[in-house]
Scaffold this motif. Structure first.
Motif, short mmCIF file in Angstrom:
data_model
loop_
_atom_site.label_atom_id
_atom_site.label_comp_id
_atom_site.label_asym_id
_atom_site.label_seq_id
_atom_site.Cartn_x
_atom_site.Cartn_y
_atom_site.Cartn_z
N SER A 1 0.82 -1.22 0.00
CA SER A 1 0.00 0.00 0.00
C SER A 1 0.85 1.26 0.00
O SER A 1 0.37 2.34 -0.36
CB SER A 1 -0.93 0.00 1.21
N THR A 2 2.13 1.14 0.38
CA THR A 2 3.03 2.30 0.36
C THR A 2 3.73 2.45 -0.99
O THR A 2 4.45 3.42 -1.20
CB THR A 2 4.09 2.17 1.47
N LYS A 3 3.54 1.47 -1.86
CA LYS A 3 4.27 1.46 -3.14
C LYS A 3 3.36 1.58 -4.35
O LYS A 3 3.78 2.08 -5.40
CB LYS A 3 5.09 0.17 -3.26
N ASN A 4 2.13 1.08 -4.25
CA ASN A 4 1.21 1.08 -5.39
C ASN A 4 -0.20 1.35 -4.91
O ASN A 4 -0.54 1.07 -3.75
CB ASN A 4 1.23 -0.27 -6.11
N SER A 5 -1.02 1.86 -5.81
CA SER A 5 -2.42 2.12 -5.44
C SER A 5 -3.39 1.18 -6.15
O SER A 5 -4.58 1.19 -5.84
CB SER A 5 -2.78 3.57 -5.78
N GLY B 1 -6.68 -2.40 4.30
CA GLY B 1 -7.24 -1.11 3.91
C GLY B 1 -7.49 -0.91 2.43
O GLY B 1 -7.88 0.19 2.01
N TRP B 2 -7.31 -1.94 1.63
CA TRP B 2 -7.61 -1.85 0.20
C TRP B 2 -9.10 -2.13 -0.03
O TRP B 2 -9.72 -2.88 0.72
CB TRP B 2 -6.81 -2.88 -0.59
N VAL B 3 -9.64 -1.56 -1.08
CA VAL B 3 -10.95 -1.97 -1.58
C VAL B 3 -10.71 -3.07 -2.61
O VAL B 3 -9.89 -2.91 -3.52
CB VAL B 3 -11.72 -0.79 -2.22
N VAL B 4 -11.41 -4.20 -2.45
CA VAL B 4 -11.18 -5.36 -3.31
C VAL B 4 -12.45 -5.68 -4.09
O VAL B 4 -13.52 -5.86 -3.49
CB VAL B 4 -10.74 -6.59 -2.50
#
Length: 314
Positions: free
Chosen positions: A85-89, A114-117
């Motif tokens: 999450s700190t490297k790609n969105s 914390g991603w939307v999947v």
């Protein structure tokens, strides 16, 4: 990745496969790794534009996370998801199996981080589960027209099955493939090197059907961990009246069932109608799109996904 060079359940789980994709396929690996003590989990990925996607190509039946035996996969996958999450969105992961809970575990790990999947079905995998049957018992369950074809045509063809790499047999395979209806081979050097590796390990099953010495049909299978994988098949136009492809398929089924004693035959992905003659089950393959909600670049995709969900409910 070398620490994850484990006894695998499929060719597409091994370090050698990812090395082939890099060295012969021209792909650049991005390996996401998390470790805890002597255990580890990894996602073999690559960059495609601004998106992380599987380290895979069209030869891959599936893609999934790798882990050492006994690893706490949910925790390690969540750690990977938090680090990414700190490297790609945005990440798009496919074709994921779920009979081993790969798709479910990954979706849960990324959501917890914390991603939307967004999870969707993306393909179908056709398999045959033998359940202890012999080849003759399996053949008796096949459609009548198929059994009749085999009875009438099998004696007109000579079939050879190679379990070690043979350059002459591979040359016949290439000759048939290039003269068939199939599109040009995408990465012939990669496929040959894969066949050489599988032959050296005793996993190769390369079948050639000939009529009066001329090669008419070829199939490239491998056998591993109780499963036979059907990778490639092709025949020339002259093979059709002799049903050379059908006869060769039956011969390979007999070999892997009675001699190799596999539990499953895996016909890869795609809903080609002819697979129904041989296979009895399907398994879904899934696509996960993982998005960081705090990144404005992801908002249009999140809005579209939300609208689709509302429309389905209504």
């Amino acid at each position: 990745m070398q620490a994850l060079d484990l006894a695998s359940a499929a060719p597409f789980d091994r370090v050698e496969w990812f090395t082939l994709l890099e060295e012969e396929g021209g792909l650049r690996p991005f390996i996401a790794l998390a470790a805890e003590g002597s255990h580890a989990a990894a996602l073999p990925l690559m960059q495609q534009g601004g998106t992380l996607v599987p380290l895979a190509n069209w030869y891959s039946f599936l893609w999934r996370p790798l882990a050492t035996p006994g690893a706490n996969q949910p925790a390690l996958l969540e750690a990977i998801a938090r680090d990414l999450s700190t490297k790609n969105s945005r990440m798009v992961l496919w074709p994921l199996p779920d009979e081993d809970r790969s798709a479910t575990m990954l979706a849960a790990a990324f959501r917890a981080a914390g991603w939307v999947v967004i999870r969707q079905e993306c393909d179908t995998n056709h398999i045959l589960r033998l359940s202890g049957r012999s080849y003759q018992a399996y053949l008796a369950s096949r459609p009548g027209p198929l059994r009749t074809t085999l009875k009438r045509k099998a004696k007109k063809l000579e079939v050879e099955i190679h379990s070690a790499f043979d350059p002459a047999a591979w040359g016949a395979y290439q000759e048939i493939y290039s003269a068939s209806w199939k599109p040009a081979e995408g990465k012939p050097a990669m496929l040959r090197r894969f066949a050489e590796q599988e032959g050296a390990a005793g996993r190769l099953r390369l079948g050639i059907a000939r009529h009066e010495g001329r090669p008419l049909a070829a199939q490239f299978w491998t056998v591993e961990a109780g499963t036979a994988f059907i990778h490639k098949l092709a025949h020339v136009e002259e093979a059709v009246p002799l049903s050379a492809g059908t006869v060769l398929t039956a011969a390979l089924f007999e070999r892997v069932i009675d001699t190799d004693q596999v539990e499953i035959v895996d016909f890869g992905t795609g809903n080609d109608p002819y697979k129904n003659m041989w296979m009895e089950e399907t398994r879904k393959r899934y696509r996960l799109e993982c998005l960081r909600p705090g990144n404005p670049a992801c908002w249009p995709r999140l809005v579209r996904a939300g609208l689709r969900k509302l429309l389905r409910r209504n």
